[in-house]
Design a protein around this motif. Structure first.
Motif, PDB file in Angstrom:
ATOM      1  N   ALA A  45      -2.217   0.633  -4.437  1.00 41.71           N
ATOM      2  CA  ALA A  45      -1.713  -0.636  -3.929  1.00 41.71           C
ATOM      3  C   ALA A  45      -1.376  -1.576  -5.079  1.00 41.71           C
ATOM      4  O   ALA A  45      -1.925  -1.460  -6.171  1.00 41.71           O
ATOM      5  CB  ALA A  45      -2.734  -1.299  -3.008  1.00 41.71           C
ATOM      6  N   ALA A  46      -0.477  -2.487  -4.794  1.00 41.79           N
ATOM      7  CA  ALA A  46      -0.219  -3.622  -5.675  1.00 41.79           C
ATOM      8  C   ALA A  46      -0.587  -4.859  -4.874  1.00 41.79           C
ATOM      9  O   ALA A  46      -0.279  -4.950  -3.684  1.00 41.79           O
ATOM     10  CB  ALA A  46       1.245  -3.673  -6.099  1.00 41.79           C
ATOM     11  N   VAL A  47      -1.264  -5.794  -5.514  1.00 41.79           N
ATOM     12  CA  VAL A  47      -1.654  -7.039  -4.869  1.00 41.79           C
ATOM     13  C   VAL A  47      -0.980  -8.169  -5.638  1.00 41.79           C
ATOM     14  O   VAL A  47      -1.132  -8.270  -6.854  1.00 41.79           O
ATOM     15  CB  VAL A  47      -3.181  -7.223  -4.869  1.00 41.79           C
ATOM     16  CG1 VAL A  47      -3.571  -8.514  -4.181  1.00 41.79           C
ATOM     17  CG2 VAL A  47      -3.868  -6.032  -4.219  1.00 41.79           C
ATOM     18  N   PHE A  83       0.828  -1.204   0.000  1.00 44.54           N
ATOM     19  CA  PHE A  83       0.000   0.000   0.000  1.00 44.54           C
ATOM     20  C   PHE A  83       0.859   1.249   0.000  1.00 44.54           C
ATOM     21  O   PHE A  83       1.942   1.272   0.568  1.00 44.54           O
ATOM     22  CB  PHE A  83      -0.909   0.011   1.235  1.00 44.54           C
ATOM     23  CG  PHE A  83      -1.735   1.263   1.360  1.00 44.54           C
ATOM     24  CD1 PHE A  83      -2.872   1.425   0.596  1.00 44.54           C
ATOM     25  CD2 PHE A  83      -1.353   2.272   2.217  1.00 44.54           C
ATOM     26  CE1 PHE A  83      -3.634   2.581   0.703  1.00 44.54           C
ATOM     27  CE2 PHE A  83      -2.105   3.432   2.329  1.00 44.54           C
ATOM     28  CZ  PHE A  83      -3.248   3.579   1.580  1.00 44.54           C
ATOM     29  N   SER A  84       0.343   2.305  -0.627  1.00 44.08           N
ATOM     30  CA  SER A  84       0.993   3.611  -0.578  1.00 44.08           C
ATOM     31  C   SER A  84      -0.069   4.683  -0.398  1.00 44.08           C
ATOM     32  O   SER A  84      -1.115   4.642  -1.039  1.00 44.08           O
ATOM     33  CB  SER A  84       1.766   3.883  -1.864  1.00 44.08           C
ATOM     34  OG  SER A  84       2.241   5.208  -1.880  1.00 44.08           O
ATOM     35  N   SER A  85       0.228   5.642   0.442  1.00 46.03           N
ATOM     36  CA  SER A  85      -0.693   6.761   0.656  1.00 46.03           C
ATOM     37  C   SER A  85      -0.509   7.840  -0.403  1.00 46.03           C
ATOM     38  O   SER A  85      -1.262   8.805  -0.443  1.00 46.03           O
ATOM     39  CB  SER A  85      -0.453   7.374   2.034  1.00 46.03           C
ATOM     40  OG  SER A  85       0.837   7.967   2.078  1.00 46.03           O
ATOM     41  N   GLY A  86       0.501   7.699  -1.240  1.00 42.39           N
ATOM     42  CA  GLY A  86       0.767   8.701  -2.261  1.00 42.39           C
ATOM     43  C   GLY A  86       1.711   9.786  -1.799  1.00 42.39           C
ATOM     44  O   GLY A  86       2.141  10.625  -2.585  1.00 42.39           O
ATOM     45  N   VAL A 113      -4.945   1.863  -8.479  1.00 45.93           N
ATOM     46  CA  VAL A 113      -4.486   3.251  -8.398  1.00 45.93           C
ATOM     47  C   VAL A 113      -5.663   4.206  -8.253  1.00 45.93           C
ATOM     48  O   VAL A 113      -6.775   3.936  -8.700  1.00 45.93           O
ATOM     49  CB  VAL A 113      -3.654   3.653  -9.632  1.00 45.93           C
ATOM     50  CG1 VAL A 113      -2.403   2.818  -9.719  1.00 45.93           C
ATOM     51  CG2 VAL A 113      -4.451   3.541 -10.907  1.00 45.93           C
ATOM     52  N   GLU A 114      -5.382   5.333  -7.626  1.00 50.56           N
ATOM     53  CA  GLU A 114      -6.348   6.407  -7.499  1.00 50.56           C
ATOM     54  C   GLU A 114      -5.622   7.721  -7.697  1.00 50.56           C
ATOM     55  O   GLU A 114      -4.545   7.898  -7.137  1.00 50.56           O
ATOM     56  CB  GLU A 114      -6.992   6.388  -6.109  1.00 50.56           C
ATOM     57  CG  GLU A 114      -8.145   7.350  -6.004  1.00 50.56           C
ATOM     58  CD  GLU A 114      -8.790   7.333  -4.636  1.00 50.56           C
ATOM     59  OE1 GLU A 114      -8.340   8.141  -3.799  1.00 50.56           O
ATOM     60  OE2 GLU A 114      -9.697   6.541  -4.410  1.00 50.56           O
TER      61      GLU A 114
END
Length: 70
Positions: A53-55, A26-29, A66-67
């Motif tokens: 995130a990458a799953v 996960f990344s918060s950006g 992505v967002e």
């Protein structure tokens, strides 16, 4: 995935070794000079939104979430 394929293979090996079904990165950006972004390191994607995130599944399939939606 290029250079990332080795990282993916190692992650899948570790998932199988630990008996896990998958891995979520996960990344918060947010970007920090002193702290690496694990999503960028693993996938090569630079997060530009608040939720990314990458799953990785134990079968080796990878999904990138992505967002904002591109």
């Amino acid at each position: 995935m290029g250079d990332n394929s080795l990282k993916q293979e190692m992650a899948v090996e570790l998932l199988k070794k630990k008996g896990l079904d998958g891995l979520v990165i996960f990344s918060s950006g947010a970007f920090y000079f002193l702290r690496p972004n694990q999503l960028n390191y693993f996938s090569g994607w630079r997060p530009m939104g608040p939720h990314n995130a990458a799953v990785v599944s134990k079968s080796g399939q990878v999904a990138l979430l992505v967002e904002p939606a591109w």
